[in-house]
Design an enzyme around this catalytic site. Structure first.
Site, short mmCIF file in Angstrom:
data_model
loop_
_atom_site.label_atom_id
_atom_site.label_comp_id
_atom_site.label_asym_id
_atom_site.label_seq_id
_atom_site.Cartn_x
_atom_site.Cartn_y
_atom_site.Cartn_z
N GLU A 137 35.31 41.88 38.03
CA GLU A 137 36.59 41.45 37.43
C GLU A 137 37.49 40.88 38.53
O GLU A 137 37.40 41.27 39.70
CB GLU A 137 37.23 42.67 36.75
N ASP A 144 45.08 44.97 36.29
CA ASP A 144 46.55 45.08 36.29
C ASP A 144 46.93 46.34 35.51
O ASP A 144 46.99 47.43 36.08
CB ASP A 144 47.10 43.79 35.67
N ILE A 146 41.15 40.72 38.50
CA ILE A 146 42.30 41.59 38.76
C ILE A 146 42.37 42.71 37.74
O ILE A 146 42.21 42.47 36.55
CB ILE A 146 43.63 40.79 38.67
N LEU A 179 44.08 47.80 30.89
CA LEU A 179 43.71 47.76 29.46
C LEU A 179 42.45 46.91 29.21
O LEU A 179 41.58 47.29 28.44
CB LEU A 179 44.88 47.23 28.61
P1 5GP Z 1 45.07 44.06 32.47
O1 5GP Z 1 44.45 44.21 31.13
O2 5GP Z 1 44.46 44.97 33.52
O3 5GP Z 1 46.55 44.20 32.42
O4 5GP Z 1 44.90 42.57 32.89
C1 5GP Z 1 43.79 42.14 33.42
C2 5GP Z 1 43.66 40.64 33.32
O5 5GP Z 1 44.91 39.94 33.41
C3 5GP Z 1 42.87 40.18 34.52
O6 5GP Z 1 41.53 40.08 34.14
C4 5GP Z 1 43.46 38.84 34.85
O7 5GP Z 1 42.71 37.86 34.22
C5 5GP Z 1 44.83 38.85 34.28
N1 5GP Z 1 45.80 39.04 35.37
C6 5GP Z 1 46.49 40.15 35.69
N2 5GP Z 1 47.27 39.96 36.74
C7 5GP Z 1 47.07 38.69 37.14
C8 5GP Z 1 47.58 37.90 38.22
O8 5GP Z 1 48.38 38.33 39.06
N3 5GP Z 1 47.11 36.61 38.30
C9 5GP Z 1 46.22 36.10 37.41
N4 5GP Z 1 45.84 34.84 37.59
N5 5GP Z 1 45.71 36.82 36.39
C10 5GP Z 1 46.13 38.10 36.26
MG MG Z 2 40.60 38.33 33.77
#
Ligand code: 5GP
Ligand code: MG
Length: 172
Positions: free
Chosen positions: A96, A100, A98, A103
């Site tokens: 993966e 964040d 990132i 979820l």
């Molecule tokens: P999560 O579900 O963990 O909040 O988000 C994950 C997804 O959000 C990652 O797979 C990524 O694609 C996108 N994402 C989260 N933070 C960033 C960031 O700082 N930059 C970019 N380009 N994508 C992000």
């Molecule tokens: Mg992603």
């Protein structure tokens, strides 16, 4: 004009990917490994990583959409490209870009576990701390940041910046 602030240079990325590839090669030396890249963001990381592995590996992809063109998660996760191969009794490593809130990865792990793999672990380019909602054990991480929106090395903002070789913090 959006401003790009360097977070990780291509040399630093290369060193970290090399060291993670070594760990993965050691840990999975005796197993049937499938890496599953999460499109699109992980495609550059995955392609560098697999070429530094010293063990055989099968490569698959899935695609999830959760962000659209916004920089804050909508928290609605959809699978838009499904797994095409059998992973039953195999060791799966999700690649993966990132993590964040956590979820997306937790949604993906539940999805993959439904196919009865032998194991599922996570390898992430970036672990972002500030907005965590699900605590996930990320076995391999290249870099940890507190917050900020990152682009480059496969990471986009509204489909821009993926082609950059370094990773930047995008200030809008
Ligand atoms: P999560 O579900 O963990 O909040 O988000 C994950 C997804 O959000 C990652 O797979 C990524 O694609 C996108 N994402 C989260 N933070 C960033 C960031 O700082 N930059 C970019 N380009 N994508 C992000
Ligand atoms: Mg992603």
């Amino acid at each position: 004009m959006p401003e790009l602030i360097l977070i990780l240079s291509k040399n630093e990325i290369d060193q970290r990917v090399t060291s993670i590839a070594k760990k993965i090669s050691d840990d999975y030396a005796r197993s049937d490994l499938i890496v599953i890249g999460v499109l699109k963001g992980a495609f550059v990381f995955l392609s560098d990583l697999i070429r530094k592995l010293t063990i055989p590996v099968q490569v698959e992809f899935v695609r999830v959409s959760s962000y659209g063109t916004e920089s804050a998660s909508t928290e609605k996760i959809r699978l838009t490209y499904e797994l095409e191969s059998e992973i039953k009794n195999k060791d799966v490593l999700i690649i993966e870009d990132i993590i964040d809130t956590g979820l997306t990865i937790s949604f993906l792990m539940d999805y993959l576990y439904s196919f009865s793999p032998k194991s599922v672990q996570v390898c992430a380019l970036i672990d972002k701390q500030e907005r965590k909602k699900k605590l996930i054990d990320i076995r391999y991480v290249c870099h940890v940041v507190e917050k900020g929106f990152l682009v480059g090395y496969g990471l986009d903002f509204a489909e821009n910046y993926r082609y950059l070789s370094d990773i930047y913090h995008l200030k809008i």
